[in-house]
Design a protein around this motif. Structure first.
Motif, PDB file in Angstrom:
ATOM      1  N   VAL A  84       0.758  -1.238  -0.238  1.00  0.00           N
ATOM      2  CA  VAL A  84      -0.105   0.082  -0.066  1.00  0.00           C
ATOM      3  C   VAL A  84       0.865   1.250  -0.052  1.00  0.00           C
ATOM      4  O   VAL A  84       0.670   2.145  -0.682  1.00  0.00           O
ATOM      5  N   ALA A  85       1.934   1.190   0.797  1.00  0.00           N
ATOM      6  CA  ALA A  85       2.924   2.324   0.812  1.00  0.00           C
ATOM      7  C   ALA A  85       3.543   2.620  -0.345  1.00  0.00           C
ATOM      8  O   ALA A  85       3.567   3.684  -1.008  1.00  0.00           O
ATOM      9  N   LYS A  86       4.209   1.553  -0.894  1.00  0.00           N
ATOM     10  CA  LYS A  86       4.929   1.360  -2.186  1.00  0.00           C
ATOM     11  C   LYS A  86       4.355   2.050  -3.199  1.00  0.00           C
ATOM     12  O   LYS A  86       4.622   2.737  -4.182  1.00  0.00           O
ATOM     13  N   ASN A  87       2.756   1.843  -3.397  1.00  0.00           N
ATOM     14  CA  ASN A  87       2.086   2.232  -4.406  1.00  0.00           C
ATOM     15  C   ASN A  87       1.118   3.326  -4.433  1.00  0.00           C
ATOM     16  O   ASN A  87       0.702   4.020  -5.190  1.00  0.00           O
ATOM     17  N   GLN A  88       1.474   4.044  -2.908  1.00  0.00           N
ATOM     18  CA  GLN A  88       0.824   5.183  -2.588  1.00  0.00           C
ATOM     19  C   GLN A  88      -0.744   4.981  -2.888  1.00  0.00           C
ATOM     20  O   GLN A  88      -1.482   5.932  -3.359  1.00  0.00           O
TER      21      GLN A  88
END
Ligand SMILES: Cc1cc2nc3c(=O)[nH]c(=O)nc-3n(C[C@H](O)[C@H](O)[C@H](O)COP(=O)(O)OP(=O)(O)OC[C@H]3O[C@@H](n4cnc5c(N)ncnc54)[C@H](O)[C@@H]3O)c2cc1C
Length: 303
Positions: free
Chosen positions: A180-184
């Motif tokens: 979730v963080a990596k793909n914003q």
């Protein structure tokens, strides 16, 4: 401030949910930071979706805010739209061993609800002062538990405004990070899988962990929790203490005397002072022990 943009925003959510020139220090636990041009608190997934599409169309940047408990906002604030997913999207429901929470629900509220339903496994999160959205992104954890142990699925919005439901095996969660963080992605809802337990034991465990936090952490001062990520094989607090930095201060920002892993806002600190303190602590720990400290706290705006 662009009048047309403001007018477009208030077509998408109630006017009371749209603030302009809003001081962000009122919305983050560090209690520092300048104002955001726009501060919007949508009430539904559809509103979030429409707002991000409007921002994209208008070429105005946006940033998602939960409870602001892991965030250092620059003194210059934010030139764009803060989309706060918090109180107005915080419903929690329980079905069997599954708890479904809107992204703005506080971990403490979910823990209380779970305990009330005799569901065990979320005690570790009860004292982390964030929303489930922020916690899912950061894979928040404490006292041996992590979000990745309990998350069953997460519903998100992609940057293109598409809705996706991601099952646990695809969440790809690591130490304070996730897919979730990596793909914003923007978290809208999370489902947690817990186990039936004894209400009294669950409450006892929560109280025990609360007691630990109160004795060990400087909860009497504003902060964003642990300032640095834990480098493998080391304790941040110990590294900082060994570098002679207990109580070290830059302006109103201080390395907590109670817990060296926390930078606190001791006395009306500016974000620049907090940032400089973080920089100096990293530099001196590196010189003293050779270990690189990386901030766990997210930075927003210009530094
Ligand atoms: C006293 C104190 C103790 C703490 N103890 C712990 C601890 O034990 N363990 C721990 O892991 N953390 C701890 N923290 C840090 C913090 O509470 C967690 O990182 C928490 O998960 C952050 O949630 P938030 O809602 O406040 O997120 P915010 O600070 O608002 O945001 C953090 C990041 O998540 C993003 N984000 C927030 N909501 C969403 C969403 N819905 N969708 C997509 N992105 C989103 C933001 O853009 C930002 O990048 C502590 C903090 C404090 C102040």
């Amino acid at each position: 401030m662009k009048k047309e943009f403001y007018d477009a925003l208030i077509q998408l959510t109630e006017e009371k949910n749209v603030l302009t020139d809003e001081p962000l220090k009122n919305h983050v636990t560090f209690r520092v930071g300048g104002a955001a041009d726009y501060f919007v608190s949508p009430e539904s997934a559809e509103e979030v979706q429409k707002i991000i599409l409007l921002c994209k169309e208008a070429g105005i940047p946006y940033y998602i805010l939960g409870n602001g408990s892991n965030l250092l906002v620059s003194d210059q604030g934010y030139r764009g739209v803060i989309i706060q997913i918090y109180k107005s999207m915080s419903e929690i429901s329980v079905k069997g061993e599954f708890v479904t929470a809107q992204a703005g629900a506080l971990l403490s509220a979910i823990a209380a609800k779970a305990a009330g339903e005799s569901l065990a496994g979320f005690e570790f999160a009860s004292g982390i002062p964030g929303t489930i959205g922020g916690a899912a992104v950061m894979n928040a954890g404490a006292y041996g538990g992590e979000m990745k142990d309990v998350l069953e699925q997460v519903t998100v919005l992609t940057k293109e405004g598409e809705l996706l439901t991601i099952p646990r095996e695809e969440l790809d969660m690591g130490y304070r990070t996730s897919k979730v963080a990596k793909n914003q992605y923007i978290v809208l809802e999370a489902v947690i899988h817990l186990a039936h337990g004894e209400k009294e034991k669950i409450r006892e465990k929560m109280n025990e962990l609360k007691e630990k936090r109160t004795t060990k952490q400087p909860l009497e001062y504003p902060s964003a929790g642990s300032t640095f990520k834990r480098p493998e094989g080391y304790f941040v607090g110990k590294l900082i203490e060994e570098a002679g930095l207990r109580g070290f201060q830059v302006g109103g920002a201080q390395v907590s005397e109670k817990h060296c892993g926390f930078v606190i806002n001791k006395d009306n600190a500016t974000a620049a002072e907090v940032r400089e303190l973080i920089r100096q602590v990293s530099e001196r720990v590196k010189a003293n022990s050779g270990v690189t400290l990386e901030p766990e706290v997210k930075m927003l705006g210009e530094f």
